[in-house]
Enzyme design. Sequence first.
Site, PDB file in Angstrom:
ATOM      1  CB  THR A 109       0.877  -3.770  11.776  1.00 54.66           C
ATOM      2  OG1 THR A 109       0.784  -2.557  12.509  1.00 54.66           O
ATOM      3  CG2 THR A 109      -0.256  -3.762  10.750  1.00 54.66           C
ATOM      4  CG  ASP A 110       0.220  -1.898  16.883  1.00 56.91           C
ATOM      5  OD1 ASP A 110       0.457  -1.433  15.750  1.00 56.91           O
ATOM      6  OD2 ASP A 110       0.682  -1.400  17.931  1.00 56.91           O
ATOM      7  CD  GLU A 111      -0.113   1.399  11.665  1.00 54.59           C
ATOM      8  OE1 GLU A 111      -0.826   1.758  10.719  1.00 54.59           O
ATOM      9  OE2 GLU A 111       1.064   1.744  11.807  1.00 54.59           O
ATOM     10  CE1 TYR A 130       1.608  -1.531   6.375  1.00 53.87           C
ATOM     11  CE2 TYR A 130       0.890  -0.388   8.364  1.00 53.87           C
ATOM     12  CZ  TYR A 130       1.607  -1.398   7.752  1.00 53.87           C
ATOM     13  OH  TYR A 130       2.326  -2.286   8.515  1.00 53.87           O
ATOM     14  CE  LYS A 189       0.977  -6.152   7.309  1.00 54.18           C
ATOM     15  NZ  LYS A 189       1.994  -7.052   6.683  1.00 54.18           N
TER      16      LYS A 189
HETATM   17  P1  NAD Z   1       9.993  -2.214   4.958  1.00 56.18           P
HETATM   18  O1  NAD Z   1       9.204  -1.301   4.096  1.00 56.18           O
HETATM   19  O2  NAD Z   1      11.246  -1.720   5.581  1.00 56.18           O
HETATM   20  O3  NAD Z   1      10.399  -3.515   4.105  1.00 56.18           O
HETATM   21  C1  NAD Z   1       9.511  -4.136   3.222  1.00 56.18           C
HETATM   22  C2  NAD Z   1      10.314  -5.029   2.278  1.00 56.18           C
HETATM   23  O4  NAD Z   1       9.384  -5.709   1.404  1.00 56.18           O
HETATM   24  C3  NAD Z   1      11.296  -4.261   1.382  1.00 56.18           C
HETATM   25  O5  NAD Z   1      12.535  -4.925   1.348  1.00 56.18           O
HETATM   26  C4  NAD Z   1      10.633  -4.298   0.010  1.00 56.18           C
HETATM   27  O6  NAD Z   1      11.565  -4.283  -1.063  1.00 56.18           O
HETATM   28  C5  NAD Z   1       9.878  -5.617   0.076  1.00 56.18           C
HETATM   29  N1  NAD Z   1       8.738  -5.654  -0.843  1.00 56.18           N
HETATM   30  C6  NAD Z   1       7.794  -4.689  -1.041  1.00 56.18           C
HETATM   31  N2  NAD Z   1       6.925  -5.083  -2.000  1.00 56.18           N
HETATM   32  C7  NAD Z   1       7.311  -6.331  -2.388  1.00 56.18           C
HETATM   33  C8  NAD Z   1       6.807  -7.267  -3.318  1.00 56.18           C
HETATM   34  N3  NAD Z   1       5.723  -7.012  -4.066  1.00 56.18           N
HETATM   35  N4  NAD Z   1       7.446  -8.454  -3.437  1.00 56.18           N
HETATM   36  C9  NAD Z   1       8.554  -8.725  -2.717  1.00 56.18           C
HETATM   37  N5  NAD Z   1       9.087  -7.874  -1.833  1.00 56.18           N
HETATM   38  C10 NAD Z   1       8.470  -6.690  -1.661  1.00 56.18           C
HETATM   39  O7  NAD Z   1       8.977  -2.770   6.034  1.00 56.18           O
HETATM   40  P2  NAD Z   1       9.224  -3.235   7.545  1.00 56.18           P
HETATM   41  O8  NAD Z   1       9.062  -2.079   8.437  1.00 56.18           O
HETATM   42  O9  NAD Z   1      10.456  -4.069   7.609  1.00 56.18           O
HETATM   43  O10 NAD Z   1       7.939  -4.163   7.754  1.00 56.18           O
HETATM   44  C11 NAD Z   1       8.010  -5.573   7.506  1.00 56.18           C
HETATM   45  C12 NAD Z   1       6.689  -6.209   7.877  1.00 56.18           C
HETATM   46  O11 NAD Z   1       6.424  -5.983   9.260  1.00 56.18           O
HETATM   47  C13 NAD Z   1       5.487  -5.643   7.125  1.00 56.18           C
HETATM   48  O12 NAD Z   1       4.609  -6.708   6.827  1.00 56.18           O
HETATM   49  C14 NAD Z   1       4.845  -4.686   8.122  1.00 56.18           C
HETATM   50  O13 NAD Z   1       3.459  -4.563   7.891  1.00 56.18           O
HETATM   51  C15 NAD Z   1       5.140  -5.398   9.418  1.00 56.18           C
HETATM   52  N6  NAD Z   1       5.215  -4.549  10.629  1.00 56.18           N
HETATM   53  C16 NAD Z   1       6.041  -3.465  10.657  1.00 56.18           C
HETATM   54  C17 NAD Z   1       6.153  -2.722  11.829  1.00 56.18           C
HETATM   55  C18 NAD Z   1       7.092  -1.532  11.934  1.00 56.18           C
HETATM   56  O14 NAD Z   1       7.102  -0.855  12.950  1.00 56.18           O
HETATM   57  N7  NAD Z   1       7.922  -1.243  10.929  1.00 56.18           N
HETATM   58  C19 NAD Z   1       5.410  -3.073  12.945  1.00 56.18           C
HETATM   59  C20 NAD Z   1       4.552  -4.179  12.885  1.00 56.18           C
HETATM   60  C21 NAD Z   1       4.489  -4.924  11.722  1.00 56.18           C
HETATM   61  O1  TDX Z   2       8.237  12.887  10.568  1.00 54.11           O
HETATM   62  C1  TDX Z   2       7.385  12.315  11.242  1.00 54.11           C
HETATM   63  N1  TDX Z   2       6.838  12.951  12.313  1.00 54.11           N
HETATM   64  C2  TDX Z   2       5.896  12.374  13.106  1.00 54.11           C
HETATM   65  O2  TDX Z   2       5.435  12.990  14.076  1.00 54.11           O
HETATM   66  C3  TDX Z   2       6.954  10.963  10.939  1.00 54.11           C
HETATM   67  C4  TDX Z   2       7.532  10.231   9.759  1.00 54.11           C
HETATM   68  C5  TDX Z   2       6.007  10.393  11.766  1.00 54.11           C
HETATM   69  N2  TDX Z   2       5.491  11.073  12.818  1.00 54.11           N
HETATM   70  C6  TDX Z   2       4.544  10.390  13.730  1.00 54.11           C
HETATM   71  C7  TDX Z   2       3.405   9.639  13.081  1.00 54.11           C
HETATM   72  C8  TDX Z   2       3.171   8.526  14.087  1.00 54.11           C
HETATM   73  O3  TDX Z   2       2.359   8.995  15.154  1.00 54.11           O
HETATM   74  O4  TDX Z   2       5.321   9.404  14.416  1.00 54.11           O
HETATM   75  C9  TDX Z   2       4.562   8.222  14.639  1.00 54.11           C
HETATM   76  C10 TDX Z   2       5.243   7.047  13.962  1.00 54.11           C
HETATM   77  O5  TDX Z   2       5.157   7.246  12.560  1.00 54.11           O
HETATM   78  P1  TDX Z   2       5.673   6.150  11.496  1.00 54.11           P
HETATM   79  O6  TDX Z   2       7.110   5.865  11.721  1.00 54.11           O
HETATM   80  O7  TDX Z   2       5.243   6.591  10.146  1.00 54.11           O
HETATM   81  O8  TDX Z   2       4.907   4.827  11.981  1.00 54.11           O
HETATM   82  P2  TDX Z   2       3.358   4.429  12.093  1.00 54.11           P
HETATM   83  O9  TDX Z   2       2.504   5.188  11.149  1.00 54.11           O
HETATM   84  O10 TDX Z   2       3.000   4.420  13.550  1.00 54.11           O
HETATM   85  O11 TDX Z   2       3.453   2.894  11.526  1.00 54.11           O
HETATM   86  C11 TDX Z   2       4.586   2.068  11.893  1.00 54.11           C
HETATM   87  O12 TDX Z   2       4.217   1.158  12.905  1.00 54.11           O
HETATM   88  C12 TDX Z   2       3.326   0.147  12.564  1.00 54.11           C
HETATM   89  C13 TDX Z   2       5.101   1.316  10.677  1.00 54.11           C
HETATM   90  O13 TDX Z   2       5.471   2.238   9.659  1.00 54.11           O
HETATM   91  C14 TDX Z   2       4.091   0.334  10.170  1.00 54.11           C
HETATM   92  O14 TDX Z   2       4.639  -0.424   9.086  1.00 54.11           O
HETATM   93  C15 TDX Z   2       3.724  -0.590  11.298  1.00 54.11           C
HETATM   94  O15 TDX Z   2       2.700  -1.442  10.900  1.00 54.11           O
END
Ligand code: NAD
Ligand code: TDX
Length: 331
Positions: free
Chosen positions: A120-122, A147, A151
């Site tokens: 992630t960019d975080e 988190y 990462k």
């Molecule tokens: P998500 O929470 O929707 O899915 C995570 C999955 O991992 C789930 O299916 C969960 O059951 C599984 N999991 C959790 N713990 C586990 C374990 N111990 N063993 C096996 N499986 C396990 O997450 P997501 O949003 O799909 O994110 C996927 C990946 O992408 C993560 O590595 C996250 O850091 C990265 N990422 C997410 C975003 C975003 O915006 N959502 C952005 C950049 C990177």
């Molecule tokens: O109800 C809400 N209201 C609100 O203002 C929620 C749930 C979030 N927010 C804000 C917080 C953040 O500024 O919205 C933005 C996005 O929030 P999230 O969806 O929780 O994402 P963020 O914390 O930015 O992280 C996401 O992007 C990077 C993913 O959850 C991570 O897994 C990924 O690495």
Amino acid sequence: MRVLVTGGAGFIGANFVHQTVAERPDTQVTVLDALTYAGNPTSLAPLGDAVTLVQGDVADTGLVDRLVTETDLVVHFAAESHNDNSLEDPFPFVRTNLVGTFTLLEAVRRHGVRYHHISTDEVYGDLELDDPGRFTEDTPYNPSSPYSSTKAGSDLLVRAWVRSFGIQATLSNCSNNYGPYQHVEKFIPRQITNVLSGIRPKLYGQGHNVRDWIHVEDHNTAVWTIIDKGRPGETYLIGADGEMDNRSVVEMILELTGRPADAYDLVADRPGHDLRYAIDSTKLRTELGWTPRYPSFHDGLAATVDWYRTHQDWWQADKAAVEARYARTGQ
Ligand code: NAD
Ligand code: TDX
């Protein structure tokens, strides 16, 4: 080619599996997923026998070792992924994101298997709202939350295993994803399903924080581009120039659902809330020739609103519990 997708029942992993089955018919997909609260096997149900789902933990050394011997490539999505949860209970983040990644790295090292690490960019921390800069592959790590720190730690493990043990690995750091199959705890699906449930959208603080949105399908085409063409040991940033403040996103959801532009609530801010993320994806675009399929955030968001409208059976079961948890923190 045989590919092991960890976390393939989660949001991005499930979309990756759908895309792979549709566009790469010669690829045999196995999913390893613990099916935590965030994993939903019904996300893979439309694919039937095209995918093998193994329920298990990425920190289970024996299981991981066996699955890695049966594959040519590991794509590691599995993680605890929600910042708000990491503030309440960080331990599962340390275990899955750090110990789980370590377990996979040791297995690919033992068996000489190609590995792609999803991050992630975080890990780079945040930017000021008026900073003209964006994150690049050279930005120093500076994570803010439990988190993002786990990462960041997992990325550093991968880099060390490349340098010390010569594993064949690439890494990608992507900005905020949106699209189908995203858990309703996350910002965009929470607000869409709030509106569909008659609840007003909830903005943390003043809603000024900025995220750099990318459609999940674009994240996944970039991941395949890096697997196909990326240089071993390299990191690539993935982003689609989708910077927008949270308030504007909520206003767009309200417009797409025919509600007044001010029909939202301001609620308690997230502790340590990162101000702004922004990705410079020049390296991925110029070196590997990647471009996004969804250049318009508005069009991608409209399609996502339609998906949640027509898939209420997919998200209804989780909605009440998620809202009850947010109510406890005044959000
Ligand atoms: P998500 O929470 O929707 O899915 C995570 C999955 O991992 C789930 O299916 C969960 O059951 C599984 N999991 C959790 N713990 C586990 C374990 N111990 N063993 C096996 N499986 C396990 O997450 P997501 O949003 O799909 O994110 C996927 C990946 O992408 C993560 O590595 C996250 O850091 C990265 N990422 C997410 C975003 C975003 O915006 N959502 C952005 C950049 C990177
Ligand atoms: O109800 C809400 N209201 C609100 O203002 C929620 C749930 C979030 N927010 C804000 C917080 C953040 O500024 O919205 C933005 C996005 O929030 P999230 O969806 O929780 O994402 P963020 O914390 O930015 O992280 C996401 O992007 C990077 C993913 O959850 C991570 O897994 C990924 O690495």
